[in-house]
Design a protein around this motif. Sequence first.
Motif, PDB file in Angstrom:
ATOM      1  N   LEU A 114      23.720   2.152  -5.657  1.00  0.00           N
ATOM      2  CA  LEU A 114      23.842   0.836  -5.115  1.00  0.00           C
ATOM      3  C   LEU A 114      24.816   0.141  -5.443  1.00  0.00           C
ATOM      4  CD1 LEU A 114      20.430   1.145  -5.968  1.00  0.00           C
ATOM      5  CD2 LEU A 114      20.356  -1.026  -4.943  1.00  0.00           C
ATOM      6  N   GLU A 115      25.648  -0.796  -4.310  1.00  0.00           N
ATOM      7  CA  GLU A 115      26.889  -1.461  -4.715  1.00  0.00           C
ATOM      8  C   GLU A 115      26.798  -2.646  -4.130  1.00  0.00           C
ATOM      9  OE1 GLU A 115      29.406   1.461  -2.434  1.00  0.00           O
ATOM     10  OE2 GLU A 115      29.015   0.417  -0.735  1.00  0.00           O
ATOM     11  N   PRO A 116      26.099  -3.886  -4.734  1.00  0.00           N
ATOM     12  CA  PRO A 116      25.794  -5.074  -4.391  1.00  0.00           C
ATOM     13  C   PRO A 116      27.100  -5.711  -4.688  1.00  0.00           C
ATOM     14  CG  PRO A 116      24.781  -4.608  -6.601  1.00  0.00           C
ATOM     15  CD  PRO A 116      25.264  -3.265  -6.057  1.00  0.00           C
TER      16      PRO A 116
ATOM     17  N   PHE B 224      24.947   4.294   3.465  1.00  0.00           N
ATOM     18  CA  PHE B 224      24.776   3.684   4.461  1.00  0.00           C
ATOM     19  C   PHE B 224      24.971   2.030   3.686  1.00  0.00           C
ATOM     20  CE2 PHE B 224      20.472   1.828   3.170  1.00  0.00           C
ATOM     21  CZ  PHE B 224      19.953   2.712   2.523  1.00  0.00           C
ATOM     22  N   HIS B 225      25.369   1.246   4.661  1.00  0.00           N
ATOM     23  CA  HIS B 225      25.314  -0.285   4.115  1.00  0.00           C
ATOM     24  C   HIS B 225      24.897  -0.936   5.355  1.00  0.00           C
ATOM     25  CE1 HIS B 225      26.752  -3.895   2.837  1.00  0.00           C
ATOM     26  NE2 HIS B 225      27.576  -4.240   3.801  1.00  0.00           N
ATOM     27  N   THR B 226      23.961  -1.582   5.508  1.00  0.00           N
ATOM     28  CA  THR B 226      23.047  -2.115   6.647  1.00  0.00           C
ATOM     29  C   THR B 226      22.660  -3.375   6.436  1.00  0.00           C
ATOM     30  OG1 THR B 226      21.109  -1.013   6.624  1.00  0.00           O
ATOM     31  CG2 THR B 226      22.476   0.184   7.675  1.00  0.00           C
TER      32      THR B 226
ATOM     33  N   GLN C 186      33.668  -5.073  -5.105  1.00  0.00           N
ATOM     34  CA  GLN C 186      34.593  -6.099  -5.373  1.00  0.00           C
ATOM     35  C   GLN C 186      35.147  -7.139  -4.243  1.00  0.00           C
ATOM     36  OE1 GLN C 186      38.103  -4.143  -8.181  1.00  0.00           O
ATOM     37  NE2 GLN C 186      37.229  -2.476  -6.883  1.00  0.00           N
ATOM     38  N   LYS C 187      34.664  -6.549  -3.145  1.00  0.00           N
ATOM     39  CA  LYS C 187      35.006  -7.410  -2.051  1.00  0.00           C
ATOM     40  C   LYS C 187      34.419  -8.903  -2.099  1.00  0.00           C
ATOM     41  CE  LYS C 187      32.028  -7.059   1.388  1.00  0.00           C
ATOM     42  NZ  LYS C 187      31.408  -6.238   2.486  1.00  0.00           N
ATOM     43  N   ALA C 188      33.366  -8.915  -2.798  1.00  0.00           N
ATOM     44  CA  ALA C 188      32.508 -10.071  -3.094  1.00  0.00           C
ATOM     45  C   ALA C 188      33.099 -11.036  -4.165  1.00  0.00           C
ATOM     46  CB  ALA C 188      31.019 -10.082  -3.322  1.00  0.00           C
TER      47      ALA C 188
ATOM     48  N   GLY D 129      24.518   1.223  -0.311  1.00  0.00           N
ATOM     49  CA  GLY D 129      25.446   0.146   0.134  1.00  0.00           C
ATOM     50  C   GLY D 129      24.945  -0.996  -0.746  1.00  0.00           C
ATOM     51  N   GLY D 130      25.434  -2.214  -0.047  1.00  0.00           N
ATOM     52  CA  GLY D 130      25.280  -3.697  -0.645  1.00  0.00           C
ATOM     53  C   GLY D 130      24.201  -4.372   0.267  1.00  0.00           C
ATOM     54  N   GLY D 131      24.051  -5.700  -0.080  1.00  0.00           N
ATOM     55  CA  GLY D 131      23.148  -6.457   0.748  1.00  0.00           C
ATOM     56  C   GLY D 131      22.021  -6.683   0.057  1.00  0.00           C
TER      57      GLY D 131
HETATM   58  C1  PLP Z   1      30.278  -5.975   1.847  1.00  0.00           C
HETATM   59  C2  PLP Z   1      29.763  -4.693   1.389  1.00  0.00           C
HETATM   60  C3  PLP Z   1      29.053  -4.367   0.211  1.00  0.00           C
HETATM   61  C4  PLP Z   1      28.667  -5.865  -0.701  1.00  0.00           C
HETATM   62  O1  PLP Z   1      27.746  -6.337  -0.001  1.00  0.00           O
HETATM   63  P1  PLP Z   1      26.814  -7.571  -0.544  1.00  0.00           P
HETATM   64  O2  PLP Z   1      26.247  -8.221   0.621  1.00  0.00           O
HETATM   65  O3  PLP Z   1      27.876  -8.589  -1.168  1.00  0.00           O
HETATM   66  O4  PLP Z   1      26.064  -7.131  -1.545  1.00  0.00           O
HETATM   67  C5  PLP Z   1      28.833  -3.184  -0.266  1.00  0.00           C
HETATM   68  N1  PLP Z   1      29.045  -2.083   0.430  1.00  0.00           N
HETATM   69  C6  PLP Z   1      29.985  -2.218   1.634  1.00  0.00           C
HETATM   70  C7  PLP Z   1      30.303  -0.786   2.262  1.00  0.00           C
HETATM   71  C8  PLP Z   1      30.153  -3.575   1.972  1.00  0.00           C
HETATM   72  O5  PLP Z   1      30.946  -3.528   3.157  1.00  0.00           O
END
Ligand code: PLP
Length: 379
Positions: free
Chosen positions: A240-242, A173-175, A44-46, A208-210
């Motif tokens: 996965l949490e994009p 992990f989110h890298t 949801q941050k995005a 994680g995302g990215g």
């Molecule tokens: C920012 C973030 C995401 C989403 O990243 P995107 O680059 O928008 O896919 C997912 N998980 C964590 C922990 C984040 O900080």
Amino acid sequence: MDKKSILKTLKTPCYVIDEESLIKNLKILKNVEDRTGCHILLAQKAFSSYCAYPLISQYLSGTTASGIFEARLANEEMSGRQIHVFSPAYKDEDMPELLEICDHIVFNSFSQWKHFRAMIPEGCKTEFGLRINPEYSEIETDIYNPCFQYSRLGITLENFEENELKGISGLHFHTMCEQGADTLERTLKIVEEKFGKYLYDMKWLNFGGGHHITKPGYDVEKLISLIEHIKKKYDIQVYLEPGEAVAIDAGFLVTTVLDVTKNGMNLAIVDTSAACHMPDVLEMPYRPFIIDSGEPGVLPYTYRLGGPTCLAGDIIGDYSFEKPLSVGDRLIFTDMAMYSIVKNNTFNGMPLPDIYMLHEDGTTELIKEFGYSDFKCRL
Ligand SMILES: *Cc1c(COP(=O)(O)O)cnc(C)c1O
């Protein structure tokens, strides 16, 4: 009417969420879920425009939150779907509510885990995870790199307390940031080398995302094989949490030219601000695309576009056009659904852009209208 003509009829400045493009992204993500059995969550941050949550919930498994407010929003607007949360540090007063509404709570350190595990009520259904820092990332911009030197995000192997894992169901992990499946492949290799031995006793791994999954050219087949590899080898679930991949290219920011001037080159002032309405243009930085424009000098008339704030650096970029710009012309910025609506602000007394939904059938719906009170109520 085509999309462009519809957008040009709206009162500016406004964001327009493009339902058709959102659905296109969601279908790609759902295909990955269906083929692998993994779970994909909206970060949801995005993008937290909850008018789209009923639609998103038809395709994805749920949402992830960065703290209590996003978790609460998900609980209110996408209830019945999974809610996960990760925060670098939680506050005592928020934990009872998080424990009630979240399916997964991911902690950023063993000290946070040891502090909060005492608060877990008997029979609690929430699962708990730890964010690890594999100390491997291919992100070049430090501000977006969770693995840069002395990063506070995630637990490094050196600080991993393997005797404190009772009650922990998964690792996170989110890298990554806007990266492909090849980056994920190299990252997973390091994650496995360092933390693989713990995964056999876990229930899940969150990637994680990215992940740029919905970007043309992304290697979806490789992603699927990586998910399958992890699921099979450790007998665990994959999440996965994009954020970006959900809302990429799924919105516009429509603006009007307010004045055209000159100072060594042609200048135009528009009723939208880089600093207030698309802060990533200055922070990333990047140059947003405008429909029917070219790189400077490519089309006959080049302008530097700037916002109506007093900030000298409130510059959106240099663009060329087929015809000279005139006061009253509409310009349409693309890819403005993600990391723009959630990040905007009223610096300089700038009005917030209204929010519309452009439905698949070509009709527009005014979702939110902002005014003076939205500026005043925050001060
Ligand atoms: C920012 C973030 C995401 C989403 O990243 P995107 O680059 O928008 O896919 C997912 N998980 C964590 C922990 C984040 O900080």
